[in-house]
Design a protein around this motif. Structure first.
Motif, short mmCIF file in Angstrom:
data_model
loop_
_atom_site.label_atom_id
_atom_site.label_comp_id
_atom_site.label_asym_id
_atom_site.label_seq_id
_atom_site.Cartn_x
_atom_site.Cartn_y
_atom_site.Cartn_z
N PRO A 145 42.31 34.84 40.98
CA PRO A 145 42.02 36.04 41.77
C PRO A 145 41.19 37.03 40.95
O PRO A 145 41.25 37.03 39.73
N LEU A 146 40.46 37.89 41.63
CA LEU A 146 39.57 38.81 40.96
C LEU A 146 40.34 39.94 40.27
O LEU A 146 39.93 40.44 39.23
N GLU A 147 41.45 40.35 40.85
CA GLU A 147 42.22 41.44 40.27
C GLU A 147 43.68 41.30 40.69
O GLU A 147 44.03 40.51 41.54
N GLY A 148 44.54 42.08 40.03
CA GLY A 148 45.94 42.15 40.43
C GLY A 148 46.89 41.29 39.63
O GLY A 148 48.10 41.39 39.81
N LEU A 199 27.40 39.34 38.39
CA LEU A 199 28.58 38.48 38.51
C LEU A 199 29.79 39.38 38.27
O LEU A 199 29.90 40.01 37.21
N ASP A 200 30.68 39.46 39.23
CA ASP A 200 31.82 40.36 39.17
C ASP A 200 32.99 39.69 38.46
O ASP A 200 33.52 38.69 38.93
N LEU A 201 33.41 40.26 37.32
CA LEU A 201 34.56 39.74 36.58
C LEU A 201 35.76 40.66 36.69
O LEU A 201 36.68 40.59 35.87
N GLY A 202 35.77 41.51 37.71
CA GLY A 202 36.94 42.33 37.97
C GLY A 202 37.06 43.53 37.05
O GLY A 202 36.15 43.82 36.25
N PRO A 203 38.17 44.23 37.13
CA PRO A 203 38.36 45.46 36.34
C PRO A 203 38.31 45.20 34.84
O PRO A 203 38.81 44.18 34.35
N SER A 204 37.73 46.14 34.10
CA SER A 204 37.68 46.00 32.64
C SER A 204 39.07 45.88 32.05
O SER A 204 39.28 45.17 31.06
N ALA A 205 40.04 46.56 32.64
CA ALA A 205 41.41 46.53 32.12
C ALA A 205 42.04 45.15 32.26
O ALA A 205 43.05 44.87 31.59
N ASP A 206 41.48 44.29 33.11
CA ASP A 206 42.06 42.96 33.35
C ASP A 206 41.40 41.87 32.52
O ASP A 206 41.69 40.69 32.72
N GLN A 207 40.52 42.21 31.59
CA GLN A 207 39.81 41.20 30.82
C GLN A 207 40.71 40.62 29.73
O GLN A 207 41.63 41.29 29.23
N PRO A 208 40.48 39.37 29.32
CA PRO A 208 41.23 38.78 28.21
C PRO A 208 41.11 39.65 26.96
O PRO A 208 40.04 40.18 26.65
N ARG A 209 42.22 39.77 26.22
CA ARG A 209 42.27 40.71 25.11
C ARG A 209 42.34 40.04 23.74
O ARG A 209 42.59 40.72 22.74
N GLY A 210 42.14 38.75 23.64
CA GLY A 210 42.14 38.09 22.35
C GLY A 210 41.03 38.62 21.46
O GLY A 210 40.01 39.13 21.95
#
Length: 326
Positions: free
Chosen positions: A73-76, A295-306
């Protein structure tokens, strides 16, 4: 977004890329780069994070990364539970998949590959309670004889096969997918005739002439008063190829410069502010506008944090790559 350094018409795979004789158009590279940078900076000014896919001289289509695939999903949900599904592009753009795969994995996302002919979030995207899937007949692109001047025409066809619906249904299990058929080759992707916007993406801009009769009726039934039907003049500017961001509690819809005041007022009446951007070189020569270039990768807060993903994001950020650009 895809670095426009090598933007040109190579495959000539849609009606915008060729003149009346079928010859490929020539891009004004300086104009294209000015427009691209202005668009990126406008997105940044409205709170978006812009990551840049590296250019490849033999792959000018990378400037249109909406075709790369889709994140679902894109977000959530946490990024670790999301999968990026790589598109199966038309033959002239198929080598782009390797570039996108590497880029998306470097951002920390898991990838999957769609087997049917399918071109990403250009043909599969959320709208209110639905996921919209758009498709049309796949043609072997070629010139054919016809009556008229010139005595030939080029067949282009569409980009996503309806047989992709089975794969998409398994990926988006539980989502209500509305399958719609395209009918105008100049509007060969769904995101050139449809655009969802609003707080819950509940409103839809639609160029209904770009859909078959049955599909336009299904769309009207699904969205009723939330449907904003586009006039031909706005549709020709790819008004549906727009992109929404939320910034500081407000919603903004990035739209191509030139759309009519009536349409702008209809959008404002729904609580969204239009932001006009000139990307005319990309539409007139390449057949893609604002959404095609994102290309939409959703909210910045939802990005992988490694750590590795964060480092790659920093390296490919617009600010890092172009901070010295005027």
């Amino acid at each position: 977004m895809g670095d426009p350094l090598y933007f040109s018409v190579k495959g000539g795979a849609n009606p915008h890329t060729r003149n009346i004789l079928g010859l490929k158009k020539r891009v004004d590279p300086d104009r294209a780069r000015r427009q691209w940078h202005a668009m990126a900076r406008t997105l940044l000014a409205h709170g978006a994070e812009v990551l840049v896919v590296e250019p490849h001289e033999l792959l000018p289509g990378l400037v249109y990364p909406a075709n790369a695939g889709f994140l679902y999903p894109l977000e959530g949900i946490p990024a670790a539970w999301k999968v990026f599904h790589l598109a199966n592009l038309l033959p002239s753009r198929a080598p782009e998949r390797d570039v996108y795969r590497s880029f998306i994995r470097s951002l920390g996302f898991v990838t999957n590959e769609i087997e049917a002919r399918f071109e990403g979030e250009a043909d599969f995207f959320p709208a209110g309670a639905y996921m919209l899937f758009t498709h049309g007949p796949i043609e072997r692109q070629r010139f054919v004889l016809t009556i008229g001047m010139p005595p030939w025409k080029r067949l282009y066809g569409f980009r996503s096969d309806d047989r992709a619906l089975g794969e998409l249904g398994r990926i988006a299990a539980g989502a209500q997918i509305l399958s719609l058929e395209l009918c105008l080759e100049a509007h060969y992707h769904g995101d050139t005739v449809l655009c969802s916007f609003g707080p819950r993406r509940e409103f839809v801009l639609a160029y209904t002439d770009g859909l078959t009769r049955q599909s336009r009726e299904e769309l009207r039934n699904a969205f009723a008063s939330n449907l904003v039907e586009l006039q031909a003049a706005d549709a020709a500017l790819y008004a549906a190829n727009s992109f929404q961001v939320e910034y500081d509690g407000k919603f903004y819809l990035f739209m191509p410069l030139g759309v009519g005041e009536t349409l702008l007022q209809q959008i404002r009446e729904r609580g969204v502010e239009p932001v006009l951007i000139d990307v005319s070189e990309f539409l007139a020569k390449g057949g893609g506008s604002i959404k095609c270039m994102i290309l939409d990768l959703g909210p910045s807060a939802d990005q992988p944090r490694g750590a590795e993903a964060a480092s790659f994001r920093a390296q490919r950020s617009y600010e890092q790559l172009f901070e010295m650009e005027s």
